[in-house]
Scaffold this motif. Sequence first.
Motif, short mmCIF file in Angstrom:
data_model
loop_
_atom_site.label_atom_id
_atom_site.label_comp_id
_atom_site.label_asym_id
_atom_site.label_seq_id
_atom_site.Cartn_x
_atom_site.Cartn_y
_atom_site.Cartn_z
N ALA A 257 -22.82 -43.23 4.94
CA ALA A 257 -23.51 -42.05 5.46
C ALA A 257 -24.91 -41.91 4.89
O ALA A 257 -25.80 -41.37 5.55
N GLY A 258 -25.12 -42.41 3.68
CA GLY A 258 -26.43 -42.26 3.06
C GLY A 258 -26.85 -40.81 3.04
O GLY A 258 -26.04 -39.92 2.73
N SER A 259 -28.09 -40.56 3.43
CA SER A 259 -28.57 -39.18 3.40
C SER A 259 -28.22 -38.42 4.67
O SER A 259 -28.67 -37.28 4.86
N CYS A 260 -27.41 -39.03 5.56
CA CYS A 260 -26.93 -38.34 6.76
C CYS A 260 -25.45 -38.01 6.57
O CYS A 260 -24.58 -38.80 6.96
N GLY A 261 -25.14 -36.89 6.00
CA GLY A 261 -23.73 -36.53 5.81
C GLY A 261 -23.40 -36.21 4.36
O GLY A 261 -22.73 -35.22 4.09
N HIS A 262 -23.88 -37.05 3.44
CA HIS A 262 -23.59 -36.75 2.02
C HIS A 262 -24.12 -35.38 1.59
O HIS A 262 -23.39 -34.62 0.96
N PRO A 263 -25.37 -35.03 1.96
CA PRO A 263 -25.85 -33.70 1.54
C PRO A 263 -25.00 -32.57 2.12
O PRO A 263 -24.67 -31.61 1.41
N GLU A 264 -24.60 -32.72 3.41
CA GLU A 264 -23.79 -31.68 4.05
C GLU A 264 -22.41 -31.61 3.39
O GLU A 264 -21.87 -30.52 3.13
N ALA A 265 -21.82 -32.78 3.14
CA ALA A 265 -20.48 -32.81 2.53
C ALA A 265 -20.50 -32.13 1.16
O ALA A 265 -19.58 -31.41 0.78
#
Lengths: 253, 253
Positions: free
Chosen positions: A49-57
């Motif tokens: 996920a990299g920076s697409c998803g990890h911050p939200e999670a």
Amino acid sequence: MTETVVLKLGGSVITDKSGECAIDHARLHEVAEELAAHRETALVLVHGAGSCGHPEARRYHINDGLTGENIPGVYETHAAVSSLNTAVVDALRDTGVEAIGIHPLDLALAEDGRLVSFETRHIAEMTEHGIVPVLHGDVVMDRLRGSCIVSGDQLVTRLAVALASRRVGLATDVPGVLQNGLVVPRIDRSVAATLDVGGSGNTDVTGGMQGKIAELLALADAGIDSHIFHVSKIGRFLDGTGHGGTIIGRSMP
Amino acid sequence: MTETVVLKLGGSVITDKSGECAIDHARLHEVAEELAAHRETALVLVHGAGSCGHPEARRYHINDGLTGENIPGVYETHAAVSSLNTAVVDALRDTGVEAIGIHPLDLALAEDGRLVSFETRHIAEMTEHGIVPVLHGDVVMDRLRGSCIVSGDQLVTRLAVALASRRVGLATDVPGVLQNGLVVPRIDRSVAATLDVGGSGNTDVTGGMQGKIAELLALADAGIDSHIFHVSKIGRFLDGTGHGGTIIGRSMP
């Protein structure tokens, strides 16, 4: 039936992990060109996920389970990593690779963070028709916690076993597993016990390099070696020539 | 555990079937407002493809199976109906409904046009957390044909049985099943044998009203009645008041 290769693109390979869903389209294009040059290979692709998803999670504490408040985080996390998946699929299709995105949230059931239901026969059917299924680390429903994060690495091991793959590769932004700045050429359980590879420096909710090695040692226990190498060596990995990275395998008797 | 309602929005309800993926956003907004007003209902939503997917499926002969030539049609068909799914999910989320899209291609395996693997426990888990899963008719991999089309109606029956739903509704652009311009209030196998409801006039590859009735009679055989009514009556269906449409049920002894 040709042998299926399971290849993972690390999240930090295709995004800038310090940004918020900053997709590295130039890198994606390079990878797509390489995969297009190996179009005869039966391939299942997985990406992090990299920076697409990890911050939200992380923001919604999705991996800790669902409470009343954080339920929108399932959608938000899934939407972020799905947008990255669309970029990966588009890059592949632009080079003529018959890629199709598959979202783990749509099919998986987990229990306490581990997959307990994950159909793969349709994925095998796709590869037999020259389709490249593209999966990704994702939030999935968990019958104990409500939700959890299933990493790309867990998906790789699950797919490799289910598809009886003997060629499993993980392309990263480092040349392999590093110890004191040098690549460790081979890791088994006895070597792993002596390693101090550190965690991932950025927003990774799935355990970074330590989590990756733990997954791949379990895969080695099942008799399947895996390869960790720099993303620039994908072609060499697919060709079966030296990639200069790390092989994770079973302990020598 | 609250009882789950399975509701299908017909493809011709939310798209203009004579166009090419002409989404009726105004209609979607009306439906979303109605569902938002019934937010306490545990709901699984299914929608047809309408003009988003049917033209592609027909152009590539996806339902006849995969040959070398038509493989891009899997992606093209799936992408078209997925874009409609995104519009449905967005309309629901805009009214505060916690909707998440689920794509059957990602999880299903079919054999000769019928689902043989279709996980639903994660879908049940979603409804228990107030999430509304939104599925759709889709191309899926088929282990005999390579690919096939699974209609929204087949999904409705599968989901209703798996989730033990006792409230199954199909919202259409007509007031119910019509015979000589009048609504047939109740259909069982003996009534069905006397009906001449005709096919769908537009590009529907899944059998139109006749296919729908066949699916729902099979559901009735499993002890689950279903309701066909005009889309303007969704609120009355959810409230359990009269919708003026057709009930498909088991033959009276």
